[in-house]
Enzyme design. Sequence first.
Site, PDB file in Angstrom:
ATOM      1  N   THR A  24       0.860  -1.145  -0.034  1.00 35.63           N
ATOM      2  CA  THR A  24      -0.041  -0.123   0.078  1.00 35.63           C
ATOM      3  C   THR A  24       0.773   1.226   0.201  1.00 35.63           C
ATOM      4  OG1 THR A  24      -1.883   1.028   1.059  1.00 35.63           O
ATOM      5  CG2 THR A  24      -0.323   0.306   2.270  1.00 35.63           C
ATOM      6  N   THR A  25       0.424   2.214  -0.274  1.00 38.70           N
ATOM      7  CA  THR A  25       1.050   3.601  -0.217  1.00 38.70           C
ATOM      8  C   THR A  25       0.179   4.502   0.441  1.00 38.70           C
ATOM      9  OG1 THR A  25      -0.231   4.373  -2.278  1.00 38.70           O
ATOM     10  CG2 THR A  25       2.157   3.733  -2.547  1.00 38.70           C
ATOM     11  N   LYS A  72      -3.552   3.529   6.421  1.00 42.95           N
ATOM     12  CA  LYS A  72      -3.445   1.923   6.339  1.00 42.95           C
ATOM     13  C   LYS A  72      -2.198   1.438   6.811  1.00 42.95           C
ATOM     14  CE  LYS A  72      -6.229  -0.139   2.662  1.00 42.95           C
ATOM     15  NZ  LYS A  72      -5.999  -0.872   1.333  1.00 42.95           N
ATOM     16  N   GLU A  83      -3.614  -2.333 -11.244  1.00 46.16           N
ATOM     17  CA  GLU A  83      -4.923  -1.691 -11.264  1.00 46.16           C
ATOM     18  C   GLU A  83      -5.891  -2.569 -10.292  1.00 46.16           C
ATOM     19  OE1 GLU A  83      -8.320  -0.034 -14.397  1.00 46.16           O
ATOM     20  OE2 GLU A  83      -6.422  -1.308 -15.184  1.00 46.16           O
ATOM     21  N   ASP A 127      -7.573  -5.223   0.522  1.00 46.48           N
ATOM     22  CA  ASP A 127      -8.477  -4.550  -0.235  1.00 46.48           C
ATOM     23  C   ASP A 127      -9.587  -4.176   0.906  1.00 46.48           C
ATOM     24  OD1 ASP A 127      -9.352  -3.107  -2.352  1.00 46.48           O
ATOM     25  OD2 ASP A 127     -10.772  -4.347  -2.964  1.00 46.48           O
ATOM     26  N   PHE A 160      -8.423   7.864   8.934  1.00 41.52           N
ATOM     27  CA  PHE A 160      -8.423   8.264   7.255  1.00 41.52           C
ATOM     28  C   PHE A 160      -9.741   7.959   6.705  1.00 41.52           C
ATOM     29  CE2 PHE A 160      -7.785   4.116   5.154  1.00 41.52           C
ATOM     30  CZ  PHE A 160      -7.681   3.319   6.098  1.00 41.52           C
ATOM     31  N   GLY A 161      -9.766   8.088   5.741  1.00 41.39           N
ATOM     32  CA  GLY A 161     -11.051   7.667   4.594  1.00 41.39           C
ATOM     33  C   GLY A 161     -12.243   8.291   5.184  1.00 41.39           C
ATOM     34  N   HIS A 217     -12.299  -3.622  11.456  1.00 42.05           N
ATOM     35  CA  HIS A 217     -12.098  -4.580  10.393  1.00 42.05           C
ATOM     36  C   HIS A 217     -10.738  -4.975  10.200  1.00 42.05           C
ATOM     37  CE1 HIS A 217     -11.950  -0.570   8.890  1.00 42.05           C
ATOM     38  NE2 HIS A 217     -11.488  -0.780   7.600  1.00 42.05           N
ATOM     39  N   ARG A 218      -9.803  -4.187  10.044  1.00 39.04           N
ATOM     40  CA  ARG A 218      -8.543  -4.370   9.542  1.00 39.04           C
ATOM     41  C   ARG A 218      -7.734  -5.003  10.771  1.00 39.04           C
ATOM     42  NH1 ARG A 218      -7.681   0.078   8.005  1.00 39.04           N
ATOM     43  NH2 ARG A 218      -8.265  -0.332   6.128  1.00 39.04           N
TER      44      ARG A 218
HETATM   45  P1  IMP Z   1      -8.148   0.410  -0.967  1.00 38.49           P
HETATM   46  O1  IMP Z   1      -6.994   0.729  -0.883  1.00 38.49           O
HETATM   47  O2  IMP Z   1      -8.555  -0.187  -2.376  1.00 38.49           O
HETATM   48  O3  IMP Z   1      -8.262  -0.768  -0.199  1.00 38.49           O
HETATM   49  O4  IMP Z   1      -9.149   1.483  -0.435  1.00 38.49           O
HETATM   50  C1  IMP Z   1      -9.724   1.455   0.723  1.00 38.49           C
HETATM   51  C2  IMP Z   1     -10.793   2.594   0.613  1.00 38.49           C
HETATM   52  O5  IMP Z   1     -11.715   2.009   1.524  1.00 38.49           O
HETATM   53  C3  IMP Z   1      -9.897   3.813   1.419  1.00 38.49           C
HETATM   54  O6  IMP Z   1      -9.252   4.845   0.568  1.00 38.49           O
HETATM   55  C4  IMP Z   1     -11.065   4.616   2.316  1.00 38.49           C
HETATM   56  O7  IMP Z   1     -11.721   5.368   1.474  1.00 38.49           O
HETATM   57  C5  IMP Z   1     -12.038   3.378   2.792  1.00 38.49           C
HETATM   58  N1  IMP Z   1     -11.377   2.714   3.825  1.00 38.49           N
HETATM   59  C6  IMP Z   1     -10.926   1.217   4.067  1.00 38.49           C
HETATM   60  N2  IMP Z   1     -10.227   0.962   5.336  1.00 38.49           N
HETATM   61  C7  IMP Z   1     -10.939   2.238   6.035  1.00 38.49           C
HETATM   62  C8  IMP Z   1     -10.813   2.414   7.365  1.00 38.49           C
HETATM   63  O8  IMP Z   1     -10.311   1.863   8.097  1.00 38.49           O
HETATM   64  N3  IMP Z   1     -11.241   3.892   7.837  1.00 38.49           N
HETATM   65  C9  IMP Z   1     -12.116   4.781   6.749  1.00 38.49           C
HETATM   66  N4  IMP Z   1     -12.035   4.409   5.433  1.00 38.49           N
HETATM   67  C10 IMP Z   1     -11.580   3.252   5.088  1.00 38.49           C
END
Ligand code: IMP
Length: 203
Positions: free
Chosen positions: A7-8, A12, A40, A69, A159-160, A187-188
């Site tokens: 990941t970048t 995360k 991708e 993911d 984040f997110g 979840h993580r």
């Molecule tokens: P990925 O990098 O394709 O797995 O994208 C995950 C996306 O889901 C992130 O960019 C966030 O928008 C959202 N996401 C995943 N895990 C979290 C979390 O722990 N908190 C908030 N948003 C999350």
Amino acid sequence: MKILIATTNKGKLKEFKALLSEINVETLSLDDMEEKIEVEEDKKTFLENAIKKAKEYANFYKLPVIAEDAGLEVEALNNYPGVYSARFYDIDFGGKEEVLTNKDEANIKKLLRLLQGEKNRKARFVSTVVFYFPDDFGLWTEGYCYGTIAEEPKGEKGFGYDPIFIPESYNKTMAEISPEEKNKISHRGKAVRKLIEKLKKVL
Ligand code: IMP
């Protein structure tokens, strides 16, 4: 042992490093890799995307890889944004959203717009984690965190979608709790703890 966390995403990565600190591994991220490759995320499920990322990065860098993911599933939106969570603002579902400051903010704005006046605010975060050891074996785990979507963003941590996600039995958002507490219930956190148990048996 060196493990590449594929990941970048800084948020995360911080969580993965903290969660994996209980086992004796050195963690690297994609930012540590000199040569860059693009993978991708074009699959329809979290698992397919995570497997694709884990295998492509592991085969290219010749390192064991952990790929995740993750995303948010909202019941009233047919489980969207789901695998589109990272780029929800830009997908053709309920109109696109302009990025004014950053993508997280645009994603949140779009989700709140789509849920305006909606009574059912149930949602869950999903984390699908794949460990792949090149030319040897792979395994995967999944973790969920159930909750509801808030009416407005609150909190600066995480984040997110954290500022609009209220975990079950809490009265604050995921962005208002400490990183340690988030890792306990997230979840993580759940997916990574299951992964560690499996890895202890095979490594
Ligand atoms: P990925 O990098 O394709 O797995 O994208 C995950 C996306 O889901 C992130 O960019 C966030 O928008 C959202 N996401 C995943 N895990 C979290 C979390 O722990 N908190 C908030 N948003 C999350």
